[in-house]
Scaffold this active site. Structure first.
Site, PDB file in Angstrom:
ATOM      1  N   GLU A 196       0.328  -0.412  16.255  1.00  0.00           N
ATOM      2  CA  GLU A 196      -0.746   0.612  15.831  1.00  0.00           C
ATOM      3  C   GLU A 196      -1.774   1.151  16.883  1.00  0.00           C
ATOM      4  OE1 GLU A 196      -2.872   0.430  11.994  1.00  0.00           O
ATOM      5  OE2 GLU A 196      -4.336   1.878  12.726  1.00  0.00           O
ATOM      6  N   CYS A 221       0.846  -1.247  -0.231  1.00  0.00           N
ATOM      7  CA  CYS A 221       0.142  -0.066  -0.065  1.00  0.00           C
ATOM      8  C   CYS A 221       0.977   1.298   0.137  1.00  0.00           C
ATOM      9  CB  CYS A 221      -0.932  -0.147   1.282  1.00  0.00           C
ATOM     10  SG  CYS A 221       0.159   0.030   2.727  1.00  0.00           S
ATOM     11  N   SER A 279       1.963  -5.436   3.337  1.00  0.00           N
ATOM     12  CA  SER A 279       3.220  -5.110   3.549  1.00  0.00           C
ATOM     13  C   SER A 279       4.404  -6.370   2.863  1.00  0.00           C
ATOM     14  CB  SER A 279       3.801  -5.210   5.396  1.00  0.00           C
ATOM     15  OG  SER A 279       2.839  -6.217   5.676  1.00  0.00           O
ATOM     16  N   SER A 326      -1.387  -7.500  10.762  1.00  0.00           N
ATOM     17  CA  SER A 326      -2.900  -7.479  10.821  1.00  0.00           C
ATOM     18  C   SER A 326      -3.613  -7.557   9.905  1.00  0.00           C
ATOM     19  CB  SER A 326      -3.283  -6.184  12.006  1.00  0.00           C
ATOM     20  OG  SER A 326      -4.535  -6.062  11.831  1.00  0.00           O
TER      21      SER A 326
HETATM   22  S1  SF4 Z   1      -2.344  -0.667   5.629  1.00  0.00           S
HETATM   23 FE1  SF4 Z   1      -1.372   0.640   6.947  1.00  0.00          FE
HETATM   24  S2  SF4 Z   1       0.280   1.607   6.187  1.00  0.00           S
HETATM   25 FE2  SF4 Z   1      -1.071   0.675   4.361  1.00  0.00          FE
HETATM   26  S3  SF4 Z   1      -2.155   2.573   3.690  1.00  0.00           S
HETATM   27 FE3  SF4 Z   1      -3.212   1.485   5.365  1.00  0.00          FE
HETATM   28  S4  SF4 Z   1      -2.883   2.509   7.164  1.00  0.00           S
HETATM   29 FE4  SF4 Z   1      -1.222   3.186   5.611  1.00  0.00          FE
END
Ligand code: SF4
EC number: 1.17.7.4
Length: 318
Positions: free
Chosen positions: A131, A17, A273, A229
């Site tokens: 978070e 992301c 991620s 998560s």
């Molecule tokens: S998953 Fe987490 S790091 Fe990625 S856009 Fe959403 S809030 Fe931001």
């Protein structure tokens, strides 16, 4: 020997992301600007492959600010940090860069705004997730009550039920969170909050693609880390959308091929991620065992991009 046919559904959007992309760029640019070592408090994003790659370039991952020397730059992870952390870095006159995703910072600002307006916060999130720790740490102790489930809502005792607001972690299950919000609104009709919740676009879109893909697939794999998560939520969403076998794998080597015997279709996605190189590795592993037809299941298009902090866009010494 001919290979058995297999349809591989590939979810879109999947993987990185904008917040993760930015956080990784921040570490890379910090290494370029200041040289190694650059310290990073907590895994910059929850992915071993990414963390190992940055470590090889000179990033040093630590748990706490106490583990960093005063004279090297330190970066705070995409998940966000309690207010006390940058305050302590400033007190020690350290150079620090905050890689908190802007969509997490937005929740921090929401919490502060409600607090300034005299409201106590209820945070929907997972206990101990960085978070949640970071967001709760924006306000003084006792000002944020954590709820993880619908059942928790019945057990909380706010200071004043008329003066409450809610915020959420950004990477929750959209459906489970809607149930918790409904329970909060039923018990505390005066509670204020965001339009729906604070789940980010990336989490929502990845779950949407899984919902479309899961019912068609005999099995589903989510590429992601066990401490991620949003990746864990994708597995749950896949199962509740009708895919009986949905598993989290970090890399191709984790695939349980025995469990996949006899399938004629597989769904693949990746948490926010997980880099695309790991998706390709998994697809290649399937290609060696099956006669593959790849079909993309696209439910949304993304063009979100976040700028890195100005300090990294300026030349060294600036
Ligand atoms: S998953 Fe987490 S790091 Fe990625 S856009 Fe959403 S809030 Fe931001």
């Amino acid at each position: 020997m001919s290979l058995p046919p297999l349809t591989l559904y590939l979810a879109a959007p999947r993987g990185f992301c904008a917040g993760v992309d930015r956080a990784i760029k921040i570490v890379e640019m910090a290494l370029e600007k200041w040289g190694a070592p650059v310290y990073v408090r907590h895994e910059i994003v929850h992915n071993k492959f990414v963390v190992d790659g940055l470590r090889a370039k000179g990033a040093v991952f630590v748990k706490e600010l106490d583990d960093c020397p005063d004279d090297r730059p330190v970066i705070f992870s995409a998940h966000g940090v309690p207010k006390a952390v940058p305050a302590e870095a400033a007190r020690r006159e350290m150079v620090y860069v905050d890689a908190t995703c802007p969509l997490v910072s937005k929740v921090h600002i929401e919490a502060e705004r409600h607090h300034a307006g005299g409201l106590q916060m209820v945070m929907i999130g997972h206990a101990g997730h960085p978070e949640t720790v970071g967001t709760m740490g924006q306000l003084p102790e006792g000002e944020v009550i954590l709820v993880e489930t619908v059942a928790d809502v019945a057990n909380i005792t706010p200071r004043d039920p008329e003066k409450l607001a809610f915020i959420t972690q950004t990477t929750l299950s959209v459906d489970d969170t809607a149930d918790i919000v409904a329970a909060l609104q039923a018990r505390f009709p005066a509670i204020v909050g965001p339009h729906k919740e604070d789940i980010c676009y990336a989490t929502t879109n990845r779950q949407g693609a899984v919902k479309a893909m899961a019912p068609k697939a005999d099995a589903m794999l989510v590429i992601g880390a066990p401490n991620s998560s949003n990746s864990k939520r994708l597995v749950e969403v896949g199962r509740s959308a009708g895919c009986a076998y949905a598993q989290l794998v970090q890399r191709a080597e984790d695939i349980d091929w025995r469990a996949l015997e006899g399938i004629s279709s597989i769904g693949i996605t990746a948490g926010a991620s997980a880099p695309e190189v790991l998706v390709n590795e998994v697809i290649d592993a399937f290609r060696t065992r099956f006669d593959l037809t790849v079909e993309q299941v696209e439910t949304a298009q993304e063009n979100v991009e976040f700028k890195v902090p100005r300090v990294l866009r300026e030349p060294a010494g600036a």
